[in-house]
Scaffold this motif. Structure first.
Motif, PDB file in Angstrom:
ATOM      1  N   ARG A   1      -7.109  52.141 -87.851  1.00 15.74           N
ATOM      2  CA  ARG A   1      -6.949  50.744 -87.790  1.00 15.74           C
ATOM      3  C   ARG A   1      -7.025  49.908 -89.044  1.00 15.74           C
ATOM      4  NH1 ARG A   1     -11.144  48.502 -83.730  1.00 15.74           N
ATOM      5  NH2 ARG A   1      -9.804  46.755 -83.583  1.00 15.74           N
ATOM      6  N   GLU A   2      -7.848  50.281 -89.955  1.00 15.36           N
ATOM      7  CA  GLU A   2      -7.839  49.463 -91.120  1.00 15.36           C
ATOM      8  C   GLU A   2      -6.443  49.789 -92.026  1.00 15.36           C
ATOM      9  OE1 GLU A   2     -11.220  51.121 -93.134  1.00 15.36           O
ATOM     10  OE2 GLU A   2     -12.775  49.945 -91.482  1.00 15.36           O
TER      11      GLU A   2
ATOM     12  N   PRO B   1     -13.844  58.436 -83.070  1.00 11.45           N
ATOM     13  CA  PRO B   1     -14.006  57.037 -83.411  1.00 11.45           C
ATOM     14  C   PRO B   1     -13.879  56.660 -84.699  1.00 11.45           C
ATOM     15  CG  PRO B   1     -15.436  57.629 -81.686  1.00 11.45           C
ATOM     16  CD  PRO B   1     -14.769  58.896 -82.122  1.00 11.45           C
ATOM     17  N   VAL B   2     -14.375  57.562 -85.785  1.00  9.45           N
ATOM     18  CA  VAL B   2     -14.415  57.437 -86.978  1.00  9.45           C
ATOM     19  C   VAL B   2     -12.818  57.532 -87.650  1.00  9.45           C
ATOM     20  CG1 VAL B   2     -15.084  58.381 -89.607  1.00  9.45           C
ATOM     21  CG2 VAL B   2     -16.675  58.487 -87.602  1.00  9.45           C
TER      22      VAL B   2
ATOM     23  N   TYR C   1      -4.991  48.293 -84.710  1.00  9.89           N
ATOM     24  CA  TYR C   1      -5.080  47.214 -85.843  1.00  9.89           C
ATOM     25  C   TYR C   1      -6.619  46.773 -85.933  1.00  9.89           C
ATOM     26  CZ  TYR C   1      -0.272  46.979 -86.729  1.00  9.89           C
ATOM     27  OH  TYR C   1       1.239  47.296 -86.907  1.00  9.89           O
ATOM     28  N   ALA C   2      -6.952  46.716 -87.273  1.00 10.01           N
ATOM     29  CA  ALA C   2      -8.385  46.411 -87.155  1.00 10.01           C
ATOM     30  C   ALA C   2      -8.707  44.919 -86.931  1.00 10.01           C
ATOM     31  CB  ALA C   2      -8.781  46.544 -88.848  1.00 10.01           C
TER      32      ALA C   2
ATOM     33  N   ALA D   1      -9.525  46.186 -77.458  1.00  8.83           N
ATOM     34  CA  ALA D   1      -9.400  47.248 -78.548  1.00  8.83           C
ATOM     35  C   ALA D   1      -8.969  48.483 -77.712  1.00  8.83           C
ATOM     36  CB  ALA D   1     -10.912  47.315 -79.160  1.00  8.83           C
TER      37      ALA D   1
ATOM     38  N   LYS E   1      -4.289  51.270 -77.273  1.00  5.86           N
ATOM     39  CA  LYS E   1      -3.947  51.835 -78.292  1.00  5.86           C
ATOM     40  C   LYS E   1      -2.652  52.728 -78.524  1.00  5.86           C
ATOM     41  CE  LYS E   1      -8.000  54.408 -78.254  1.00  5.86           C
ATOM     42  NZ  LYS E   1      -8.658  53.841 -76.873  1.00  5.86           N
TER      43      LYS E   1
ATOM     44  N   ASP F   1     -14.647  41.432 -83.390  1.00  5.95           N
ATOM     45  CA  ASP F   1     -13.569  42.422 -82.921  1.00  5.95           C
ATOM     46  C   ASP F   1     -13.676  42.894 -81.487  1.00  5.95           C
ATOM     47  OD1 ASP F   1     -11.704  44.464 -82.964  1.00  5.95           O
ATOM     48  OD2 ASP F   1     -13.229  45.929 -83.658  1.00  5.95           O
TER      49      ASP F   1
ATOM     50  N   LEU G   1     -10.222  56.923 -85.810  1.00  7.95           N
ATOM     51  CA  LEU G   1      -9.419  55.851 -85.254  1.00  7.95           C
ATOM     52  C   LEU G   1      -9.790  54.655 -86.251  1.00  7.95           C
ATOM     53  CD1 LEU G   1      -7.906  54.102 -83.123  1.00  7.95           C
ATOM     54  CD2 LEU G   1     -10.126  54.032 -81.842  1.00  7.95           C
ATOM     55  N   GLN G   2     -11.050  54.403 -86.615  1.00  8.85           N
ATOM     56  CA  GLN G   2     -11.412  53.073 -87.396  1.00  8.85           C
ATOM     57  C   GLN G   2     -10.552  53.266 -88.817  1.00  8.85           C
ATOM     58  OE1 GLN G   2     -12.702  50.450 -86.437  1.00  8.85           O
ATOM     59  NE2 GLN G   2     -12.577  49.496 -88.283  1.00  8.85           N
ATOM     60  N   ALA G   3     -10.487  54.430 -89.411  1.00 10.66           N
ATOM     61  CA  ALA G   3      -9.689  54.477 -90.540  1.00 10.66           C
ATOM     62  C   ALA G   3      -8.051  54.302 -90.212  1.00 10.66           C
ATOM     63  CB  ALA G   3      -9.698  55.839 -90.989  1.00 10.66           C
TER      64      ALA G   3
END
Length: 506
Positions: A419-420, A412-413, A199-200, A206, A209, A241, A415-417
């Motif tokens: 999370r958001e 990582p990119v 989650y973001a 963090a 996961k 964060d 994963l961030q997508a």
């Protein structure tokens, strides 16, 4: 080249309270603890603020604690598990105190206990107001490092499970200091924590996961109630964060929730006001923020000038974001805080796969139901961690052939997508459109990057949230606001992957 180790004992993956308690309880069996982070880092246990709930006072009783646990769980708590937790809870707290955990005491030497939301009694044993997790973990870590039967390997990342054709788990694959290592053992205890890192906005490390959950699911383990995620109402909204936490104990001490106009609003949402169950408070704060009124925790009268001494962790976090809680209300927002679901286990931590045990937040004992009662998480980790360690230590060695169950890495990119999207579509308020959009993203990320453990964990949450067409506890569907029959979800990963399947909770 992969190094191969035959460990004559059990492997514990994770060094939070559940993992370390399991390691201590497994004596005299040899235990190898694998943890990616140093001890007391990278685990939610060390971040816990509120304390441990247990019936320790003369006017309390395990039956009352169990009843509050069942009531908070919104119809899905396994009552037998709740009784076990409440009955073994006082001894678990005293055992931690004997290890050196410096719980606050009254003048008479009794445990000082606080009132938290949905508890009928003041039964939360704490340390210096908001430092219970770190103080408890420091004491347990010292005991583990001194235990002759336990070896701790830091810098160890779980990458797979070793499994026989029969389903039995034979050990783990790990990267230890960057080198692949295959470790066979009599049993494996997963204590890998929750899903906050999916989650973001989260209050947990963090790094967590859902990777233990995802690997267990890939191996075929039964998963229970993955849709139920608890969102802590009062994460401190200072653009960090993970988000720092304003402990529930503040509201127990009289802090109130107000909007930007200084108006108290909780009485409009629940008769218990600030001490309503966490899911209710989280949705109320979400609604106030969505309406543009904002949400703040006002502790100026409740803690005031004593704030630095009584709640030093919260005080320091507030100051780091430019907020002085002695003089101004604290901006708050709901954040992913705890996963009620997980790998389904029995009372001794045994999963549906022989040789595999689970404890702590990655496990689902049924004790939390749809909404965890405040400060039951550290208690569950201690009680069921010990039970899992003892049970795992009784397992016999196996000698059959095995293969490795592994997962891809998620960049990582990507994963961030994820999370958001998880915060947006599988957050405090959910609906079919958002959950379907989220599952489409998970499909696309798997197609692009392969099947990773975080994506498997996210799929479990999203697919089971879509299948549960009701609102209950931490799971709120805007398109299905009413309740259906109180039935737990129990699934395996293949059940989520049949084209067009819309399964019912079973």
């Amino acid at each position: 080249m992969t190094e191969r180790i035959r460990h004559d004992g059990i492997v514990v993956v994770g060094a939070g309270l559940a993992g370390l308690t399991a390691a201590l309880a497994a004596a005299p069996a040899r235990v190898l603890v694998l943890t990616e982070a140093p001890l007391n880092a990278g685990c939610s246990s060390a971040w816990a603020q509120g304390g441990m709930a247990a019936a320790l006072s003369p006017d309390d009783a395990p039956e009352l604690h169990a009843a509050d646990t069942v009531a908070a769980g919104a119809g899905l708590v396994n009552a037998a598990m709740a009784r076990l937790l409440a009955e073994e809870g006082p001894a678990a707290v005293r055992a931690l105190a004997d290890l050196g955990a410096p719980f606050d005491r009254t003048e008479s030497g009794a445990f000082a206990q606080s009132l938290e939301a949905a508890h009928g009694k003041a039964r939360v044993a704490r340390v210096k107001g908001d430092q219970a997790g770190r103080a408890i973990m420091e004491a347990v870590s010292v005991a583990v490092l001194a235990a002759p039967h336990v070896q701790v390997r830091t810098g160890a990342k779980l990458t797979g499970l070793l499994q026989e054709e029969s389903g039995r788990i034979r050990g783990v694959l790990a990267l230890i200091d960057g080198r692949p290592v295959e470790i066979t053992a009599r049993a494996v205890v997963l204590a890998t924590g929750g899903v906050g890192g999916l989650y973001a906005i989260t209050t947990t490390p963090a790094e967590l996961k859902g990777e233990g959950l995802g690997l267990a699911a890939l191996a075929g383990a039964r998963i229970a109630d993955p849709e139920f995620v608890q969102f802590h109402p009062t994460a401190i909204d200072i653009a960090r964060d993970p988000a720092p936490l304003a402990t529930e104990a503040l509201r127990g001490e009289g802090a109130v929730l107000v909007n930007a106009d200084g108006e108290r609003f909780m009485d409009r949402y629940h008769p218990a006001g600030e001490l309503a169950p966490r899911d209710v408070v989280a949705r109320a704060i979400h609604a106030e923020r969505e309406a543009g009124r904002g949400a703040f925790l006002d502790a100026r009268e409740a803690a005031g000038k004593h704030f630095p001494d009584e709640f030093p962790t919260v005080f320091a976090a507030c100051l780091s974001g430019g907020v002085d809680p002695r003089k101004q209300p604290i901006p708050v927002t709901p954040a992913c805080h705890y996963h009620m679901g997980g790998i389904a286990t029995d009372a001794d931590g045994a999963t549906s796969l022989p040789g595999l045990f689970a404890a702590g937040e990655c496990a689902s004992t049924g004790v939390h139901g749809a909404n965890r009662l405040a400060s039951n998480s550290l208690l569950e980790a201690a009680v069921f961690g010990a039970r899992a360690g003892r049970a795992a230590a009784t397992q016999n060695d196996a000698k059959g052939p095995f293969t490795a169950v592994t997962a891809a890495e998620l960049p990582p990119v990507a994963l961030q997508a994820l999370r958001e999207a998880m915060s947006r579509d599988a957050g405090v308020i959910r609906d079919a459109a958002g959950l379907t959009r989220l599952l489409d993203l998970i499909d696309a990320l798997e197609a692009a990057h392969g099947r990773s453990a975080p994506l498997v964990a996210a799929r479990l949450v999203a697919a089971c949230a879509l299948a549960r067409r009701e609102s209950r506890g931490g799971h709120f569907r805007a398109d299905f606001p009413g309740r259906a029959e109180p039935v737990r979800t129990v699934v395996t990963l293949p059940a989520l992957e049949r084209p067009g399947l819309r399964f019912a909770a079973e």
